[in-house]
Write an enzyme that holds these catalytic residues in place. Structure first.
Site, PDB file in Angstrom:
ATOM      1  N   ILE A  59       4.087  -9.419 -11.764  1.00  0.00           N
ATOM      2  CA  ILE A  59       2.645  -9.322 -12.051  1.00  0.00           C
ATOM      3  C   ILE A  59       2.358  -8.661 -13.397  1.00  0.00           C
ATOM      4  N   ALA A  79       0.846  -6.860  -4.290  1.00  0.00           N
ATOM      5  CA  ALA A  79       2.140  -6.541  -4.909  1.00  0.00           C
ATOM      6  C   ALA A  79       2.189  -5.093  -5.371  1.00  0.00           C
ATOM      7  N   ALA A  80       3.242  -4.407  -4.975  1.00  0.00           N
ATOM      8  CA  ALA A  80       3.428  -3.002  -5.365  1.00  0.00           C
ATOM      9  C   ALA A  80       4.814  -2.563  -4.922  1.00  0.00           C
ATOM     10  N   THR A 121      -3.998   2.180  -0.364  1.00  0.00           N
ATOM     11  CA  THR A 121      -3.501   2.992   0.744  1.00  0.00           C
ATOM     12  C   THR A 121      -4.343   4.255   0.959  1.00  0.00           C
ATOM     13  N   ASP A 122      -4.315   4.770   2.172  1.00  0.00           N
ATOM     14  CA  ASP A 122      -5.016   6.035   2.453  1.00  0.00           C
ATOM     15  C   ASP A 122      -4.326   7.227   1.796  1.00  0.00           C
ATOM     16  N   GLU A 123      -3.074   7.014   1.326  1.00  0.00           N
ATOM     17  CA  GLU A 123      -2.327   8.138   0.741  1.00  0.00           C
ATOM     18  C   GLU A 123      -2.936   8.634  -0.561  1.00  0.00           C
ATOM     19  N   TYR A 148       4.660   7.455  -5.567  1.00  0.00           N
ATOM     20  CA  TYR A 148       4.069   6.236  -4.983  1.00  0.00           C
ATOM     21  C   TYR A 148       2.556   6.366  -4.879  1.00  0.00           C
ATOM     22  N   LYS A 152      -0.567   4.410  -6.877  1.00  0.00           N
ATOM     23  CA  LYS A 152      -1.589   3.625  -6.158  1.00  0.00           C
ATOM     24  C   LYS A 152      -2.979   4.183  -6.473  1.00  0.00           C
ATOM     25  N   ASN A 177      -1.206   3.519   7.952  1.00  0.00           N
ATOM     26  CA  ASN A 177       0.150   2.978   8.155  1.00  0.00           C
ATOM     27  C   ASN A 177       0.166   1.715   9.007  1.00  0.00           C
ATOM     28  N   ILE A 189       9.197   2.858  11.500  1.00  0.00           N
ATOM     29  CA  ILE A 189       9.311   2.196  12.813  1.00  0.00           C
ATOM     30  C   ILE A 189      10.457   1.176  12.836  1.00  0.00           C
ATOM     31  N   GLN A 192      13.916   2.883  12.992  1.00  0.00           N
ATOM     32  CA  GLN A 192      14.346   3.450  14.283  1.00  0.00           C
ATOM     33  C   GLN A 192      14.738   2.339  15.271  1.00  0.00           C
ATOM     34  N   ASP A 270      14.089  16.757   5.638  1.00  0.00           N
ATOM     35  CA  ASP A 270      12.698  16.345   5.470  1.00  0.00           C
ATOM     36  C   ASP A 270      12.505  15.683   4.104  1.00  0.00           C
ATOM     37  N   HIS A 274       6.406  16.106   1.739  1.00  0.00           N
ATOM     38  CA  HIS A 274       6.008  15.272   2.891  1.00  0.00           C
ATOM     39  C   HIS A 274       4.550  15.517   3.315  1.00  0.00           C
TER      40      HIS A 274
HETATM   41  P1  NAD Z   1       6.391  -4.316   0.588  1.00  0.00           P
HETATM   42  O1  NAD Z   1       7.221  -3.375  -0.208  1.00  0.00           O
HETATM   43  O2  NAD Z   1       6.891  -4.779   1.914  1.00  0.00           O
HETATM   44  O3  NAD Z   1       6.065  -5.629  -0.268  1.00  0.00           O
HETATM   45  C1  NAD Z   1       5.724  -5.562  -1.619  1.00  0.00           C
HETATM   46  C2  NAD Z   1       5.896  -6.952  -2.221  1.00  0.00           C
HETATM   47  O4  NAD Z   1       5.487  -6.892  -3.606  1.00  0.00           O
HETATM   48  C3  NAD Z   1       7.346  -7.436  -2.217  1.00  0.00           C
HETATM   49  O5  NAD Z   1       7.405  -8.783  -1.807  1.00  0.00           O
HETATM   50  C4  NAD Z   1       7.790  -7.302  -3.677  1.00  0.00           C
HETATM   51  O6  NAD Z   1       8.778  -8.257  -4.058  1.00  0.00           O
HETATM   52  C5  NAD Z   1       6.471  -7.526  -4.400  1.00  0.00           C
HETATM   53  N1  NAD Z   1       6.441  -6.899  -5.738  1.00  0.00           N
HETATM   54  C6  NAD Z   1       6.741  -5.612  -6.061  1.00  0.00           C
HETATM   55  N2  NAD Z   1       6.606  -5.424  -7.396  1.00  0.00           N
HETATM   56  C7  NAD Z   1       6.192  -6.619  -7.913  1.00  0.00           C
HETATM   57  C8  NAD Z   1       5.867  -7.052  -9.214  1.00  0.00           C
HETATM   58  N3  NAD Z   1       5.965  -6.239 -10.281  1.00  0.00           N
HETATM   59  N4  NAD Z   1       5.479  -8.340  -9.389  1.00  0.00           N
HETATM   60  C9  NAD Z   1       5.382  -9.191  -8.326  1.00  0.00           C
HETATM   61  N5  NAD Z   1       5.691  -8.835  -7.076  1.00  0.00           N
HETATM   62  C10 NAD Z   1       6.084  -7.552  -6.865  1.00  0.00           C
HETATM   63  O7  NAD Z   1       4.964  -3.598   0.721  1.00  0.00           O
HETATM   64  P2  NAD Z   1       3.884  -3.677   1.889  1.00  0.00           P
HETATM   65  O8  NAD Z   1       4.166  -2.626   2.880  1.00  0.00           O
HETATM   66  O9  NAD Z   1       3.752  -5.093   2.317  1.00  0.00           O
HETATM   67  O10 NAD Z   1       2.577  -3.233   1.080  1.00  0.00           O
HETATM   68  C11 NAD Z   1       1.764  -4.204   0.431  1.00  0.00           C
HETATM   69  C12 NAD Z   1       0.576  -3.501  -0.209  1.00  0.00           C
HETATM   70  O11 NAD Z   1      -0.171  -2.829   0.788  1.00  0.00           O
HETATM   71  C13 NAD Z   1       0.966  -2.432  -1.234  1.00  0.00           C
HETATM   72  O12 NAD Z   1       0.044  -2.488  -2.302  1.00  0.00           O
HETATM   73  C14 NAD Z   1       0.825  -1.126  -0.480  1.00  0.00           C
HETATM   74  O13 NAD Z   1       0.517  -0.055  -1.349  1.00  0.00           O
HETATM   75  C15 NAD Z   1      -0.335  -1.452   0.436  1.00  0.00           C
HETATM   76  N6  NAD Z   1      -0.386  -0.709   1.701  1.00  0.00           N
HETATM   77  C16 NAD Z   1       0.698  -0.656   2.526  1.00  0.00           C
HETATM   78  C17 NAD Z   1       0.614  -0.005   3.751  1.00  0.00           C
HETATM   79  C18 NAD Z   1       1.778   0.042   4.718  1.00  0.00           C
HETATM   80  O14 NAD Z   1       1.684   0.718   5.736  1.00  0.00           O
HETATM   81  N7  NAD Z   1       2.876  -0.645   4.469  1.00  0.00           N
HETATM   82  C19 NAD Z   1      -0.589   0.626   4.116  1.00  0.00           C
HETATM   83  C20 NAD Z   1      -1.684   0.583   3.230  1.00  0.00           C
HETATM   84  C21 NAD Z   1      -1.561  -0.108   2.037  1.00  0.00           C
HETATM   85  O1  DAU Z   2      -0.440   5.461   4.878  1.00  0.00           O
HETATM   86  C1  DAU Z   2      -0.151   4.229   4.306  1.00  0.00           C
HETATM   87  C2  DAU Z   2       1.275   4.241   3.773  1.00  0.00           C
HETATM   88  O2  DAU Z   2       2.127   4.188   4.917  1.00  0.00           O
HETATM   89  C3  DAU Z   2       1.557   3.085   2.822  1.00  0.00           C
HETATM   90  O3  DAU Z   2       0.787   3.240   1.669  1.00  0.00           O
HETATM   91  C4  DAU Z   2       3.043   3.035   2.438  1.00  0.00           C
HETATM   92  O4  DAU Z   2       3.300   1.887   1.656  1.00  0.00           O
HETATM   93  C5  DAU Z   2       3.862   2.979   3.721  1.00  0.00           C
HETATM   94  O5  DAU Z   2       5.250   3.022   3.401  1.00  0.00           O
HETATM   95  C6  DAU Z   2       3.506   4.150   4.626  1.00  0.00           C
HETATM   96  O6  DAU Z   2       3.904   5.405   4.017  1.00  0.00           O
HETATM   97  P1  DAU Z   2       4.651   6.557   4.867  1.00  0.00           P
HETATM   98  O7  DAU Z   2       5.416   7.391   3.915  1.00  0.00           O
HETATM   99  O8  DAU Z   2       3.710   7.199   5.801  1.00  0.00           O
HETATM  100  O9  DAU Z   2       5.631   5.594   5.750  1.00  0.00           O
HETATM  101  P2  DAU Z   2       7.167   5.711   6.174  1.00  0.00           P
HETATM  102  O10 DAU Z   2       7.423   4.545   7.065  1.00  0.00           O
HETATM  103  O11 DAU Z   2       8.077   5.902   5.023  1.00  0.00           O
HETATM  104  O12 DAU Z   2       7.186   7.050   7.038  1.00  0.00           O
HETATM  105  C7  DAU Z   2       6.292   7.250   8.123  1.00  0.00           C
HETATM  106  C8  DAU Z   2       6.494   8.670   8.641  1.00  0.00           C
HETATM  107  O13 DAU Z   2       7.792   8.759   9.267  1.00  0.00           O
HETATM  108  C9  DAU Z   2       6.507   9.729   7.549  1.00  0.00           C
HETATM  109  O14 DAU Z   2       5.898  10.898   8.062  1.00  0.00           O
HETATM  110  C10 DAU Z   2       8.002   9.982   7.282  1.00  0.00           C
HETATM  111  C11 DAU Z   2       8.611   9.754   8.641  1.00  0.00           C
HETATM  112  N1  DAU Z   2      10.007   9.228   8.676  1.00  0.00           N
HETATM  113  C12 DAU Z   2      10.290   8.142   7.894  1.00  0.00           C
HETATM  114  C13 DAU Z   2      11.531   7.559   7.949  1.00  0.00           C
HETATM  115  C14 DAU Z   2      11.888   6.363   7.087  1.00  0.00           C
HETATM  116  C15 DAU Z   2      10.934   9.766   9.552  1.00  0.00           C
HETATM  117  O15 DAU Z   2      10.673  10.751  10.271  1.00  0.00           O
HETATM  118  N2  DAU Z   2      12.159   9.179   9.620  1.00  0.00           N
HETATM  119  C16 DAU Z   2      12.515   8.105   8.858  1.00  0.00           C
HETATM  120  O16 DAU Z   2      13.654   7.606   8.981  1.00  0.00           O
END
Ligand code: NAD
Ligand code: DAU
Length: 332
Positions: A59, A79-80, A121-123, A148, A152, A177, A189, A192, A270, A274
């Site tokens: 992108i 994309a991110a 994201t809410d983060e 991260y 964002k 999440n 998730i 695990q 940890d 965090h």
């Molecule tokens: P993911 O890491 O599973 O997927 C990201 C995708 O973006 C991948 O397919 C990757 O190849 C692509 N990508 C990364 N950099 C790129 C670039 N420079 N150009 C083109 N493609 C690129 O992420 P996700 O969990 O599906 O998250 C998607 C979006 O939602 C992100 O913007 C993330 O911040 C947001 N989001 C995620 C969560 C969550 O819980 N996972 C929650 C809230 C918001």
């Molecule tokens: O809140 C939205 C965000 O949620 C998104 O923006 C991010 O893209 C997404 O990755 C997610 O972020 P978190 O950091 O909350 O998600 P993660 O799955 O990495 O971790 C969830 C919680 O679990 C966090 O408190 C860390 C903890 N954890 C994570 C892993 C990988 C563990 O305890 N054990 C683990 O093995």
């Protein structure tokens, strides 16, 4: 037909969004652009590749993005780089994709006068105390903690500035999440579930008191469609389904649903910095746009997710050893 460009459509939420859109919103003709980083998997879209156009690309490639944006009506920007732990090991890909990539999209949107929905994201709001009665709202000040979440937050601010300075037609959503199928096994998730399926123990960071506000990925994507169809330009909508649980509860529930002893997990190092708790107040989305979540039973959602990873071992098995070796180096 309305032409829709989906960035990051080979990742977890983006791929689910493409499937959801094709099933429920047939008026869209979908093009996906994805760099296919370690997190992007074209197999996530294998069953619909004949129904969409797929472009492999970055992108931040301004020439490519200019062309793709000029040919579409609406851009949905997922994309991110998305994993906090990776951003602590190497922040540069996060700066590149989340900031430079978003700026490249904004400039093309401005030039060609297209509609943008930016997925965030809410983060960006930092974290809450466990007993804080207030949840995140669109008025909560930005206070991101990690590379991260700060990239964002920066991408959101870029979108807001392009709305204010150039009058582009854009909306932003900040979601909590997500869980569901196709989520990379580096995330909490699926890590695990696949640990248990591989005969190793689940890994809990720190004490496990950290709270996340879980939402099924289809509810997130459904809300994105509500915002695309009915949201007001320049507005931010928070997406959440009142799914707060601490990490210890999630691990114990996964173990129980998989027929294991609830105490059979390990405490590991940890995450530095965090965040303690995230919680979304989605009143604006619910009252202004009439959105309601469909997946309100987390145990059922977790069971369906366990079933998906159990039935799709070939989707994750080859990656498992590499992901766990990287975590092991950090004592996680
Ligand atoms: P993911 O890491 O599973 O997927 C990201 C995708 O973006 C991948 O397919 C990757 O190849 C692509 N990508 C990364 N950099 C790129 C670039 N420079 N150009 C083109 N493609 C690129 O992420 P996700 O969990 O599906 O998250 C998607 C979006 O939602 C992100 O913007 C993330 O911040 C947001 N989001 C995620 C969560 C969550 O819980 N996972 C929650 C809230 C918001
Ligand atoms: O809140 C939205 C965000 O949620 C998104 O923006 C991010 O893209 C997404 O990755 C997610 O972020 P978190 O950091 O909350 O998600 P993660 O799955 O990495 O971790 C969830 C919680 O679990 C966090 O408190 C860390 C903890 N954890 C994570 C892993 C990988 C563990 O305890 N054990 C683990 O093995």
């Amino acid at each position: 037909m309305t032409k829709m460009l989906v960035t990051g459509g080979a990742g977890f939420i983006g791929a689910n969004f493409v499937h959801y859109t094709l099933q429920n919103y047939p008026q869209y003709e979908v093009t996906v652009i994805d760099k296919l980083t370690y997190a992007g998997n074209p197999d996530n879209l294998a069953s619909v590749l004949d129904k969409i156009e797929f472009v492999t690309g970055d992108i931040s490639d301004r020439e490519l993005i200019d062309k793709l944006v000029s040919e579409t009506d609406i851009i949905v920007h997922f994309a991110a780089e998305s994993h906090n732990d990776n951003s602590l090991s190497d922040p540069w890909p996060f700066v590149h994709s989340n900031l430079v990539g978003t700026a490249s999209i904004l400039e093309a949107v401005r030039k060609h006068n297209k509609r943008l929905h930016h997925v965030s994201t809410d983060e960006v709001y930092g974290d809450l105390e466990l007993d804080d009665p207030a949840k995140f709202t669109p008025e909560t000040p930005y206070k991101p903690s990690s590379p991260y979440s700060s990239t964002k937050a920066g991408s959101d601010l870029l979108v807001r500035a392009w709305v204010r300075s150039f009058g582009i037609h854009a909306t932003i959503s900040n979601c909590s999440n997500n869980y569901g199928p196709y989520q990379h096994i580096e995330k909490f998730i699926p890590r695990q579930i696949t640990n248990i399926l591989s005969g190793t123990k689940p890994k809990l960071y720190g004490t496990g008191e950290n709270v996340r506000d879980w939402i099924h990925v289809d509810d997130h994507n459904n809300a994105v469609h509500y915002i695309i169809e009915k949201g007001r330009s320049g507005e931010t909508y928070l997406i959440g389904a009142d799914g707060e649980e601490n990490n210890k509860y999630i691990i114990e529930t996964i173990l129980e649903l998989m027929g294991k002893d609830k105490t059979d997990y390990e405490h590991v190092n940890d995450r530095p910095g965090h965040d303690l708790r995230y919680a979304i107040d989605a009143t604006k989305l619910r009252e202004e746009l009439g959105w309601v979540p469909k997946y309100t039973n987390l145990r059922e959602g977790l069971q369906a997710t366990i079933d998906w990873y159990t039935a799709n071992r070939s989707w994750w098995e080859a990656e498992k050893a590499k992901v766990e070796a990287a975590y092991a180096e950090k004592g996680q």
